[in-house]
Scaffold this active site. Structure first.
Site, mmCIF file in Angstrom:
data_model
loop_
_atom_site.group_PDB
_atom_site.id
_atom_site.type_symbol
_atom_site.label_atom_id
_atom_site.label_comp_id
_atom_site.label_asym_id
_atom_site.label_seq_id
_atom_site.Cartn_x
_atom_site.Cartn_y
_atom_site.Cartn_z
ATOM 1 N N SER A 104 0.840 -1.208 0.000
ATOM 2 C CA SER A 104 0.000 0.000 0.000
ATOM 3 C C SER A 104 0.870 1.251 0.000
ATOM 4 O O SER A 104 1.615 1.503 0.946
ATOM 5 C CB SER A 104 -0.910 -0.004 1.235
ATOM 6 O OG SER A 104 -1.599 1.226 1.317
ATOM 7 N N HIS B 34 -1.012 -1.131 -4.431
ATOM 8 C CA HIS B 34 -2.324 -0.789 -3.878
ATOM 9 C C HIS B 34 -2.369 0.715 -3.628
ATOM 10 O O HIS B 34 -1.557 1.258 -2.877
ATOM 11 C CB HIS B 34 -2.549 -1.560 -2.571
ATOM 12 C CG HIS B 34 -3.925 -1.414 -2.015
ATOM 13 N ND1 HIS B 34 -4.991 -2.165 -2.458
ATOM 14 C CD2 HIS B 34 -4.423 -0.599 -1.047
ATOM 15 C CE1 HIS B 34 -6.082 -1.827 -1.790
ATOM 16 N NE2 HIS B 34 -5.757 -0.879 -0.923
ATOM 17 N N ASP C 128 -4.666 3.811 -2.356
ATOM 18 C CA ASP C 128 -5.864 4.210 -1.612
ATOM 19 C C ASP C 128 -6.279 5.621 -1.983
ATOM 20 O O ASP C 128 -5.486 6.562 -1.876
ATOM 21 C CB ASP C 128 -5.590 4.165 -0.107
ATOM 22 C CG ASP C 128 -5.439 2.746 0.416
ATOM 23 O OD1 ASP C 128 -6.318 1.927 0.120
ATOM 24 O OD2 ASP C 128 -4.450 2.460 1.109
ATOM 25 N N MET D 275 -8.854 8.487 -0.909
ATOM 26 C CA MET D 275 -9.738 8.893 0.190
ATOM 27 C C MET D 275 -10.231 10.317 -0.036
ATOM 28 O O MET D 275 -9.472 11.178 -0.475
ATOM 29 C CB MET D 275 -8.996 8.823 1.529
ATOM 30 C CG MET D 275 -8.342 7.496 1.814
ATOM 31 S SD MET D 275 -7.538 7.504 3.441
ATOM 32 C CE MET D 275 -6.607 5.999 3.356
ATOM 33 N N HIS E 270 -8.118 1.474 -4.876
ATOM 34 C CA HIS E 270 -9.154 1.281 -3.854
ATOM 35 C C HIS E 270 -9.831 2.625 -3.577
ATOM 36 O O HIS E 270 -9.248 3.499 -2.957
ATOM 37 C CB HIS E 270 -8.478 0.720 -2.586
ATOM 38 C CG HIS E 270 -9.399 0.495 -1.442
ATOM 39 N ND1 HIS E 270 -8.937 0.202 -0.180
ATOM 40 C CD2 HIS E 270 -10.765 0.510 -1.339
ATOM 41 C CE1 HIS E 270 -9.957 0.056 0.639
ATOM 42 N NE2 HIS E 270 -11.080 0.239 -0.049
ATOM 43 N N MET F 243 -12.016 4.772 -1.646
ATOM 44 C CA MET F 243 -12.725 4.975 -0.376
ATOM 45 C C MET F 243 -13.404 6.336 -0.454
ATOM 46 O O MET F 243 -13.065 7.272 0.263
ATOM 47 C CB MET F 243 -11.736 4.944 0.789
ATOM 48 C CG MET F 243 -10.995 3.650 0.924
ATOM 49 S SD MET F 243 -10.017 3.615 2.441
ATOM 50 C CE MET F 243 -8.511 2.921 1.820
ATOM 51 N N MET G 37 -12.033 -5.682 4.515
ATOM 52 C CA MET G 37 -11.286 -4.757 5.359
ATOM 53 C C MET G 37 -11.130 -5.357 6.752
ATOM 54 O O MET G 37 -12.115 -5.710 7.399
ATOM 55 C CB MET G 37 -12.006 -3.410 5.454
ATOM 56 C CG MET G 37 -12.104 -2.634 4.147
ATOM 57 S SD MET G 37 -10.487 -2.182 3.457
ATOM 58 C CE MET G 37 -9.809 -1.143 4.767
ATOM 59 N N GLY H 78 -3.647 4.275 7.973
ATOM 60 C CA GLY H 78 -2.734 3.148 7.993
ATOM 61 C C GLY H 78 -2.273 2.851 9.409
ATOM 62 O O GLY H 78 -2.524 3.627 10.339
ATOM 63 N N ASP I 12 -7.125 -6.314 3.674
ATOM 64 C CA ASP I 12 -6.414 -5.047 3.858
ATOM 65 C C ASP I 12 -6.585 -4.554 5.282
ATOM 66 O O ASP I 12 -7.707 -4.353 5.736
ATOM 67 C CB ASP I 12 -6.968 -4.013 2.867
ATOM 68 C CG ASP I 12 -6.251 -2.676 2.934
ATOM 69 O OD1 ASP I 12 -5.271 -2.546 3.686
ATOM 70 O OD2 ASP I 12 -6.682 -1.749 2.220
ATOM 71 N N SER J 62 2.762 -0.661 6.224
ATOM 72 C CA SER J 62 3.959 -0.460 7.048
ATOM 73 C C SER J 62 4.803 -1.719 7.167
ATOM 74 O O SER J 62 6.025 -1.645 7.334
ATOM 75 C CB SER J 62 3.569 0.058 8.438
ATOM 76 O OG SER J 62 2.539 -0.727 9.001
#
Length: 218
Positions: free
Chosen positions: A10, A35, A37, A39, A68, A70, A139, A146, A177, A200
């Site tokens: 990610s 990946h 994200d 948002m 992804h 969100m 999820m 994160g 995830d 991480s």
């Protein structure tokens, strides 16, 4: 023979000041997807990458993107993100009023569909549209940030999702995830996961290759 476990680092956990280098490093380390994200500060309480940054990511990445979304009202933005030709474009079941229509819209761009379910959303939310779902993202944390701790109830949800996929006879892949490390990865794989998103635990490691291999359980 055990099935192959794909790893999708990610980018939310990467060093943004050297993003091109980070992308190259995880590719060399053996990652399968990137990946990304997205948002909006509305559907989730955080803001991350938008189209301008993803365009730069797409230019530097040779491995497939896994985007992804969100975001609220994802239908409005699908055409925009489809331009980057991701392998998967993932929407949240909770964010769209007409999930079947949203999946058809993604398919109209020749892109594989993904549906994400928050920890509090039951699998029944996707049961009727499973034949249209290429990727089911479970999820294992609440989306938005994160570095969160894995929610253990996700394991039973992965097992039930696998049973549903087998029962319906679809080719849907299960992605997980949130809070993925060596220990939780092993539990997810045992439950039936196909793709693990790791932030991480990859980008925070000194050796990205060893981190990725470790998550696969190799």
């Amino acid at each position: 023979m055990s099935h192959y476990i794909a790893i999708a680092p990610s980018l939310l956990a990467a060093d943004f000041s050297t993003l091109a280098t980070e992308i190259q490093k995880v590719e060399t380390a053996g990652a399968d997807y990137l990946h990304v994200d997205v948002m909006d500060g509305n559907f989730v309480p955080n803001i991350s990458f938008g189209p301008v940054v993803i365009e730069a990511i797409a230019r530097h990445a040779t491995m497939p993107l896994d985007i992804h979304l969100m975001i609220a009202n994802p239908d409005q933005y699908i055409a925009e993100f489809a331009k980057f030709k991701p392998e998967y474009l993932v929407v949240h079941a909770e964010a769209t009023k007409h999930l079947h229509r949203t999946l058809q819209l993604i398919q109209s761009f020749g892109i594989k569909t993904g549906v994400a379910l928050n920890p509090g959303t039951p699998l029944t939310a996707i049961e009727e549209v499973l034949p249209y779902v290429d990727l089911l993202l479970i999820m294992s944390v609440n989306p938005g940030f994160g570095g969160q701790t894995f929610i253990p109830e996700a394991i039973a949800k992965i097992e039930r999702a696998k049973q549903m996929i087998v029962y319906q006879g679809t080719k849907t892949k299960i992605q997980v995830d949130g809070g993925i490390n060596k220990t939780t990865a092993a539990a997810c794989i045992a439950a039936g996961a196909d793709i693990l998103v790791a932030g991480s635990s990859v980008f925070g490691a000194t050796d990205y290759h060893q981190a990725i291999v470790g998550l696969r359980g190799e």
